[in-house]
Write a protein that holds these residues in place. Sequence first.
Motif, PDB file in Angstrom:
ATOM      1  N   ALA A 199       0.822  -1.212   0.000  1.00  0.00           N
ATOM      2  CA  ALA A 199       0.000   0.000   0.000  1.00  0.00           C
ATOM      3  C   ALA A 199       0.856   1.263   0.000  1.00  0.00           C
ATOM      4  O   ALA A 199       0.364   2.352  -0.320  1.00  0.00           O
ATOM      5  N   GLU A 200       2.148   1.143   0.340  1.00  0.00           N
ATOM      6  CA  GLU A 200       3.017   2.310   0.403  1.00  0.00           C
ATOM      7  C   GLU A 200       3.735   2.608  -0.916  1.00  0.00           C
ATOM      8  O   GLU A 200       4.498   3.563  -0.991  1.00  0.00           O
ATOM      9  N   VAL A 201       3.489   1.795  -1.940  1.00  0.00           N
ATOM     10  CA  VAL A 201       4.000   2.133  -3.276  1.00  0.00           C
ATOM     11  C   VAL A 201       3.253   3.371  -3.746  1.00  0.00           C
ATOM     12  O   VAL A 201       2.028   3.461  -3.617  1.00  0.00           O
ATOM     13  N   LEU A 202       3.959   4.334  -4.285  1.00  0.00           N
ATOM     14  CA  LEU A 202       3.332   5.589  -4.672  1.00  0.00           C
ATOM     15  C   LEU A 202       2.320   5.388  -5.800  1.00  0.00           C
ATOM     16  O   LEU A 202       2.476   4.477  -6.632  1.00  0.00           O
ATOM     17  N   ALA A 219      17.444  -1.221  -0.223  1.00  0.00           N
ATOM     18  CA  ALA A 219      16.523  -1.252  -1.360  1.00  0.00           C
ATOM     19  C   ALA A 219      15.883  -2.620  -1.548  1.00  0.00           C
ATOM     20  O   ALA A 219      14.680  -2.731  -1.800  1.00  0.00           O
ATOM     21  N   GLY A 220      16.671  -3.681  -1.422  1.00  0.00           N
ATOM     22  CA  GLY A 220      16.139  -5.028  -1.618  1.00  0.00           C
ATOM     23  C   GLY A 220      15.059  -5.357  -0.613  1.00  0.00           C
ATOM     24  O   GLY A 220      14.018  -5.933  -0.965  1.00  0.00           O
ATOM     25  N   THR A 221      15.274  -4.980   0.646  1.00  0.00           N
ATOM     26  CA  THR A 221      14.271  -5.222   1.681  1.00  0.00           C
ATOM     27  C   THR A 221      12.969  -4.501   1.367  1.00  0.00           C
ATOM     28  O   THR A 221      11.878  -5.066   1.493  1.00  0.00           O
ATOM     29  N   ILE A 222      13.082  -3.262   0.922  1.00  0.00           N
ATOM     30  CA  ILE A 222      11.891  -2.463   0.614  1.00  0.00           C
ATOM     31  C   ILE A 222      11.142  -3.059  -0.572  1.00  0.00           C
ATOM     32  O   ILE A 222       9.908  -3.175  -0.550  1.00  0.00           O
ATOM     33  N   LEU A 223      11.865  -3.445  -1.615  1.00  0.00           N
ATOM     34  CA  LEU A 223      11.206  -4.053  -2.775  1.00  0.00           C
ATOM     35  C   LEU A 223      10.465  -5.320  -2.380  1.00  0.00           C
ATOM     36  O   LEU A 223       9.343  -5.570  -2.843  1.00  0.00           O
ATOM     37  N   ASP A 224      11.077  -6.130  -1.535  1.00  0.00           N
ATOM     38  CA  ASP A 224      10.435  -7.368  -1.108  1.00  0.00           C
ATOM     39  C   ASP A 224       9.205  -7.087  -0.251  1.00  0.00           C
ATOM     40  O   ASP A 224       8.153  -7.730  -0.416  1.00  0.00           O
ATOM     41  N   ARG A 225       9.316  -6.136   0.662  1.00  0.00           N
ATOM     42  CA  ARG A 225       8.180  -5.803   1.518  1.00  0.00           C
ATOM     43  C   ARG A 225       6.995  -5.291   0.695  1.00  0.00           C
ATOM     44  O   ARG A 225       5.844  -5.544   1.031  1.00  0.00           O
ATOM     45  N   CYS A 226       7.293  -4.575  -0.387  1.00  0.00           N
ATOM     46  CA  CYS A 226       6.247  -3.948  -1.195  1.00  0.00           C
ATOM     47  C   CYS A 226       5.860  -4.778  -2.417  1.00  0.00           C
ATOM     48  O   CYS A 226       5.026  -4.352  -3.226  1.00  0.00           O
ATOM     49  N   GLY A 227       6.476  -5.962  -2.570  1.00  0.00           N
ATOM     50  CA  GLY A 227       6.119  -6.847  -3.669  1.00  0.00           C
ATOM     51  C   GLY A 227       6.526  -6.342  -5.042  1.00  0.00           C
ATOM     52  O   GLY A 227       5.909  -6.719  -6.042  1.00  0.00           O
ATOM     53  N   PHE A 259      11.440  -5.430 -11.700  1.00  0.00           N
ATOM     54  CA  PHE A 259      12.731  -4.852 -12.076  1.00  0.00           C
ATOM     55  C   PHE A 259      13.647  -5.924 -12.649  1.00  0.00           C
ATOM     56  O   PHE A 259      13.783  -7.002 -12.072  1.00  0.00           O
ATOM     57  N   ASP A 260      14.272  -5.594 -13.771  1.00  0.00           N
ATOM     58  CA  ASP A 260      15.224  -6.512 -14.396  1.00  0.00           C
ATOM     59  C   ASP A 260      16.550  -6.541 -13.659  1.00  0.00           C
ATOM     60  O   ASP A 260      17.282  -7.532 -13.722  1.00  0.00           O
ATOM     61  N   ALA A 261      16.881  -5.455 -12.973  1.00  0.00           N
ATOM     62  CA  ALA A 261      18.133  -5.384 -12.217  1.00  0.00           C
ATOM     63  C   ALA A 261      17.963  -4.387 -11.080  1.00  0.00           C
ATOM     64  O   ALA A 261      17.169  -3.447 -11.170  1.00  0.00           O
ATOM     65  N   VAL A 262      18.719  -4.613 -10.020  1.00  0.00           N
ATOM     66  CA  VAL A 262      18.729  -3.711  -8.867  1.00  0.00           C
ATOM     67  C   VAL A 262      20.172  -3.364  -8.553  1.00  0.00           C
ATOM     68  O   VAL A 262      21.002  -4.252  -8.316  1.00  0.00           O
ATOM     69  N   VAL A 263      20.481  -2.081  -8.573  1.00  0.00           N
ATOM     70  CA  VAL A 263      21.803  -1.597  -8.166  1.00  0.00           C
ATOM     71  C   VAL A 263      21.568  -0.648  -7.000  1.00  0.00           C
ATOM     72  O   VAL A 263      20.868   0.358  -7.136  1.00  0.00           O
ATOM     73  N   ASP A 264      22.143  -0.973  -5.842  1.00  0.00           N
ATOM     74  CA  ASP A 264      21.883  -0.158  -4.656  1.00  0.00           C
ATOM     75  C   ASP A 264      23.178   0.218  -3.949  1.00  0.00           C
ATOM     76  O   ASP A 264      24.269   0.040  -4.490  1.00  0.00           O
ATOM     77  N   GLY A 265      23.018   0.750  -2.746  1.00  0.00           N
ATOM     78  CA  GLY A 265      24.170   1.249  -2.001  1.00  0.00           C
ATOM     79  C   GLY A 265      25.173   0.193  -1.603  1.00  0.00           C
ATOM     80  O   GLY A 265      26.288   0.527  -1.177  1.00  0.00           O
TER      81      GLY A 265
END
Length: 220
Positions: A91-94, A120-128, A133-139
């Motif tokens: 529900a928190e996805v904009l 970022a990975g945790t947030i993506l998983d929590r929000c489904g 995304f084909d790729a994730v590049v984060d901190g």
Amino acid sequence: MIDCCIFDLDGVVVDTARYHYLAWAALARELGFEFTPVQGEATKGVSRMASLEIVLRAGGLEGRFSAAERERLAAEKNARYLRFVSQMTPAEVLPGVAAFLHDVRSRGVRTVLGSASKNAGTILDRCGLRPLFDAVVDGNEVSRAKPDPEVFLKGAAAVDAAPSVCVVFEDAAAGIEAASRAGMRSVGVGGGASLSAATMRLETFAGFTFEQLAMKIDRD
């Protein structure tokens, strides 16, 4: 031509910017000063340690802590932030973001998350959102904070896309500058005046389509 869309996370895909601010503000109060929302704007799109420097400068505490103490303070802030993140839901996805991602992908255009966040990975998983995304590049994979273009260049490389065919979605001036330095076009998401350097501006993803993006970007 657009072959790849690269999205910042905080303030673009999900509204976690307020969680970052609340965590930094709590740390500032522990250190004896108030960190205001206006001051918090400067931490958007910036790495954790660079954000800590902004907070310490706001309190007149720059140069007061050793490298080890700075790491401890950053870890304390992150622990607070993670407590907020652990409660996130889809529900928190904009508004409009998920529909736009589906639209982009239906056109065969690749989607990449490019964020300074180490969570970022945790947030993506929590929000489904991870399957979108084909790729994730984060901190965890970059060492240079925006406005350095490293995160966006690595994102493009992850899907074998040339910078010239990438469009970056950002809500912070540092991210818009990073996109420009990467040789990419950009969409400034939100109403901030600091996004004036973006190729185009977008108040919200609600009702926004890939066709509208392509028409506007190609015209400019």
